[in-house]
Design an enzyme around this catalytic site. Structure first.
Site, mmCIF file in Angstrom:
data_model
loop_
_atom_site.group_PDB
_atom_site.id
_atom_site.type_symbol
_atom_site.label_atom_id
_atom_site.label_comp_id
_atom_site.label_asym_id
_atom_site.label_seq_id
_atom_site.Cartn_x
_atom_site.Cartn_y
_atom_site.Cartn_z
ATOM 1 N N VAL A 151 0.824 -1.211 0.000
ATOM 2 C CA VAL A 151 0.000 0.000 0.000
ATOM 3 C C VAL A 151 0.859 1.263 0.000
ATOM 4 C CG1 VAL A 151 -1.578 1.340 1.465
ATOM 5 C CG2 VAL A 151 -2.057 -1.052 0.986
ATOM 6 N N THR A 191 -1.233 -4.298 9.725
ATOM 7 C CA THR A 191 -2.145 -4.504 10.860
ATOM 8 C C THR A 191 -2.552 -5.987 10.849
ATOM 9 O OG1 THR A 191 -3.953 -3.735 9.415
ATOM 10 C CG2 THR A 191 -3.077 -2.158 11.013
ATOM 11 N N THR A 201 -5.518 -0.504 7.256
ATOM 12 C CA THR A 201 -6.872 -0.881 7.670
ATOM 13 C C THR A 201 -6.878 -1.018 9.191
ATOM 14 O OG1 THR A 201 -7.114 -2.052 5.583
ATOM 15 C CG2 THR A 201 -8.661 -2.646 7.339
ATOM 16 N N LYS A 232 -14.177 0.499 5.429
ATOM 17 C CA LYS A 232 -13.173 -0.424 4.882
ATOM 18 C C LYS A 232 -13.449 -1.867 5.340
ATOM 19 C CE LYS A 232 -9.482 -2.183 3.170
ATOM 20 N NZ LYS A 232 -9.291 -2.391 1.741
ATOM 21 N N LEU A 257 -18.186 -13.303 -7.783
ATOM 22 C CA LEU A 257 -19.084 -14.461 -7.792
ATOM 23 C C LEU A 257 -18.431 -15.622 -8.532
ATOM 24 C CD1 LEU A 257 -22.733 -13.147 -8.355
ATOM 25 C CD2 LEU A 257 -21.716 -14.066 -6.277
ATOM 26 N N ALA A 317 -16.648 -19.032 -8.188
ATOM 27 C CA ALA A 317 -16.371 -20.077 -7.195
ATOM 28 C C ALA A 317 -14.920 -20.536 -7.328
ATOM 29 C CB ALA A 317 -17.315 -21.252 -7.426
ATOM 30 N N CYS A 324 -5.647 -9.485 3.196
ATOM 31 C CA CYS A 324 -6.723 -8.645 3.738
ATOM 32 C C CYS A 324 -7.949 -9.409 4.243
ATOM 33 C CB CYS A 324 -7.155 -7.619 2.695
ATOM 34 S SG CYS A 324 -5.849 -6.430 2.343
ATOM 35 N N LYS A 335 -7.709 -11.642 7.571
ATOM 36 C CA LYS A 335 -7.452 -10.883 8.810
ATOM 37 C C LYS A 335 -8.553 -9.859 9.092
ATOM 38 C CE LYS A 335 -4.458 -7.044 7.320
ATOM 39 N NZ LYS A 335 -5.362 -5.941 7.604
HETATM 40 N N1 NAD Z 1 -2.024 -5.369 0.535
HETATM 41 C C1 NAD Z 1 -3.200 -4.911 0.132
HETATM 42 O O1 NAD Z 1 -3.702 -5.291 -0.927
HETATM 43 C C2 NAD Z 1 -3.955 -3.897 0.952
HETATM 44 C C3 NAD Z 1 -5.043 -3.227 0.386
HETATM 45 C C4 NAD Z 1 -5.728 -2.288 1.133
HETATM 46 C C5 NAD Z 1 -5.338 -2.053 2.460
HETATM 47 N N2 NAD Z 1 -4.298 -2.742 3.000
HETATM 48 C C6 NAD Z 1 -3.911 -2.453 4.387
HETATM 49 O O2 NAD Z 1 -2.764 -1.598 4.365
HETATM 50 C C7 NAD Z 1 -1.887 -1.895 5.460
HETATM 51 C C8 NAD Z 1 -0.505 -2.243 4.930
HETATM 52 O O3 NAD Z 1 -0.615 -3.417 4.144
HETATM 53 P P1 NAD Z 1 0.568 -3.905 3.188
HETATM 54 O O4 NAD Z 1 0.075 -5.109 2.487
HETATM 55 O O5 NAD Z 1 1.081 -2.742 2.420
HETATM 56 O O6 NAD Z 1 1.659 -4.322 4.304
HETATM 57 P P2 NAD Z 1 3.195 -4.730 4.093
HETATM 58 O O7 NAD Z 1 3.485 -5.715 5.148
HETATM 59 O O8 NAD Z 1 3.427 -5.074 2.658
HETATM 60 O O9 NAD Z 1 3.981 -3.362 4.384
HETATM 61 C C9 NAD Z 1 4.085 -2.764 5.632
HETATM 62 C C10 NAD Z 1 5.447 -2.082 5.715
HETATM 63 O O10 NAD Z 1 5.507 -1.279 6.900
HETATM 64 C C11 NAD Z 1 6.832 -1.305 7.379
HETATM 65 N N3 NAD Z 1 6.867 -0.853 8.764
HETATM 66 C C12 NAD Z 1 6.373 -1.465 9.869
HETATM 67 N N4 NAD Z 1 6.612 -0.703 10.973
HETATM 68 C C13 NAD Z 1 7.258 0.399 10.556
HETATM 69 C C14 NAD Z 1 7.786 1.556 11.206
HETATM 70 N N5 NAD Z 1 7.691 1.705 12.532
HETATM 71 N N6 NAD Z 1 8.377 2.488 10.474
HETATM 72 C C15 NAD Z 1 8.514 2.352 9.127
HETATM 73 N N7 NAD Z 1 8.037 1.291 8.446
HETATM 74 C C16 NAD Z 1 7.417 0.319 9.149
HETATM 75 C C17 NAD Z 1 7.243 -2.752 7.167
HETATM 76 O O11 NAD Z 1 8.661 -2.905 7.185
HETATM 77 C C18 NAD Z 1 6.616 -3.046 5.789
HETATM 78 O O12 NAD Z 1 7.530 -2.788 4.739
HETATM 79 C C19 NAD Z 1 -2.578 -3.023 6.233
HETATM 80 O O13 NAD Z 1 -3.347 -2.466 7.259
HETATM 81 C C20 NAD Z 1 -3.489 -3.649 5.199
HETATM 82 O O14 NAD Z 1 -4.606 -4.284 5.769
HETATM 83 C C21 NAD Z 1 -3.579 -3.648 2.269
#
Ligand code: NAD
Length: 432
Positions: free
Chosen positions: A11, A86, A122, A207, A253, A255, A263, A266
């Protein structure tokens, strides 16, 4: 605008790059030094179509930068997006907000002028309130505002989804922040994205409700598919028949195997846990979670039936192991349950995935990555089409030297059963 993205994962990296491409100055921060060093050399940590070109272009023109220095990066920015993970709590079902709160503490030590702090991660409803409390221990509330701007991008389509979103949701309790963020997103709004301004808590819940609803749709059609298999009906016809009803809609939809990814699993657990905290029973979502968690077992039982209960020494080929196509993300992919189970039962497994070798299967007995579809399919007794990559859609199995009695278990219904049968192979699909 000067923007700091905290967390450079799927993200943070995608949205940071896209914001820079829209003309903003963006610093993507991560605590992972290796990731930041690689990004500075143009090495992209994830597989996402179109991402590399955008990173290289914007890094070269200096609108995009990478850093591990959170403090300085926040100081230089007006807008700070929190994009850290998260995940589900270890030994629990709720969201682990450790990364969010530790970042909030760090932000509180780095505020030098007015900042908008935005959760793109999220987070459960009321997390924004907690972030505000943490920061206000050190900083006067007039010097910052905490906003929720949930991200709806899909891995594999992330850039397109960011640039052409269905909607942009801004949950702000003050008008000034909402106005500034509307301005930030104005290039996307002018291309047709709907802008929705809500209170902060509502945006947080939108969300989770969206993800829980999509997970419900998938689980619903998966259960209907189970009934189709018993009644000699093709679930694809049901999907079309109900999907054309505008109140239902045809997407989500299809299957297939259990939903996975970073996402839905969790987030469904987290919303139920949050609701429990408020003494609200989200019974529909609870049954979705239960149904989904038993799905891999159900499909594995079918594998047993297909192989006449003889799994030992059977050569099984997996085509695709990620949770969906066009991503390298293995988080909660159903292959993580299926492959270890079959390996334990003595199967000899070869797998091919367009995003390469997966360390997750490193220690398993008789599980090997192959560099080509052909090498993976060669001599197989059973091919399991696990992930719906385009690469697999037009395979001519006859040219792959499979065993004479090859069986194909198409878990995404991408093949025509009659075509496979006409090649002389046995076809099994989902709900057909
Ligand atoms: N992956 C998806 O498709 C998607 C879509 C929508 C929302 N989200 C939400 O977005 C959030 C991030 O998801 P993601 O898939 O990008 O996660 P990810 O694990 O790919 O990336 C998270 C990054 O944050 C870094 N990080 C953690 N603590 C840190 C700190 N103190 N300082 C600096 N960097 C730090 C980690 O090293 C990691 O690179 C989650 O809450 C997820 O639910 C994800």
């Amino acid at each position: 605008m000067k923007i700091c993205m905290i967390g450079t994962g799927y993200v943070g990296l995608v949205s940071g790059v896209c914001f820079s491409d829209l003309g903003n100055d963006v610093i993507c921060v991560d605590k992972d030094q290796n990731k930041i060093n690689n990004l500075k050399q143009g090495i992209i940590p994830i597989y996402e179509p179109g991402l590399e070109e955008l990173v290289l272009k914007n890094y070269k023109n200096k609108r995009l930068n990478f850093s591990t220095d959170l403090n300085n990066s926040i100081k230089k920015s007006d807008i700070v997006f929190i994009c850290v993970g998260t995940p589900t709590k270890k030994n629990g079902t709720g969201a682990d907000l450790g990364q969010i709160y530790s970042v909030a503490k760090e932000i509180s030590s780095s505020i030098n002028r007015f900042k908008i702090i935005i959760t793109k991660s999220t987070v459960p409803v009321t997390t924004g309130d907690e972030i505000e409390k943490i920061i206000s221990k050190k900083i006067n509330k007039k010097k910052f505002s905490v906003v929720s701007n949930p991200e709806f991008l899909r891995e594999g389509e992330a850039i397109r989804d960011f640039i052409y979103p269905d909607r942009i949701v801004i949950g702000a309790n003050d008008k000034k922040s909402s106005r500034i963020l509307r301005n930030l997103y104005s290039p996307l709004i002018s291309k047709g994205a709907k802008f929705i301004s809500t209170k902060r808590r509502a945006a947080e819940l939108i969300k989770y409700a969206a993800n829980a609803f999509l997970a419900t749709k998938i689980t619903f059609i998966n259960e209907i598919a189970n009934l189709c298999e018993k009644t000699d009906i093709d679930v694809e016809e049901i999907s079309i028949g109900i999907g054309l009803d505008k109140r239902i809609g045809s997407r989500f939809l299809r299957a297939g195997p259990a939903y996975g990814g970073s996402c839905f699993p969790k987030d469904t657990k987290a919303i139920v846990t949050t609701a429990d905290k408020f003494k609200i029973n989200l019974s529909v979502i609870k049954s979705v979670i239960n149904s989904n968690s038993s799905r891999s077992k159900l499909l594995l039982n079918k594998v047993k039936v297909i192989l006449n209960n003889k799994i030992r020494n059977k050569k099984i080929c997996f085509l695709g192991v990620t949770f969906k196509a066009n991503t390298d993300d293995m988080r909660d992919s159903s292959s993580l349950e299926m492959i270890p189970f079959l390996s334990k039962k003595g199967a000899k497994i070869k797998y091919y995935d367009p995003t390469g070798f997966k360390k997750e299967f490193n220690k398993l007995k008789n599980v090997n990555f192959k560099n080509s579809i052909k090498d993976a399919v060669k001599e197989a007794d059973l091919v399991i089409l696990h992930t719906e990559w385009n690469d697999f859609k037009s395979i001519n199995f006859k040219k792959m030297y499979p065993s004479k009695n090859l069986k194909i278990y198409d878990m995404r219904n991408i093949y025509s059963p009659s075509k496979i049968k006409s090649q002389g192979f046995k076809y099994f699909g989902i709900g057909r």
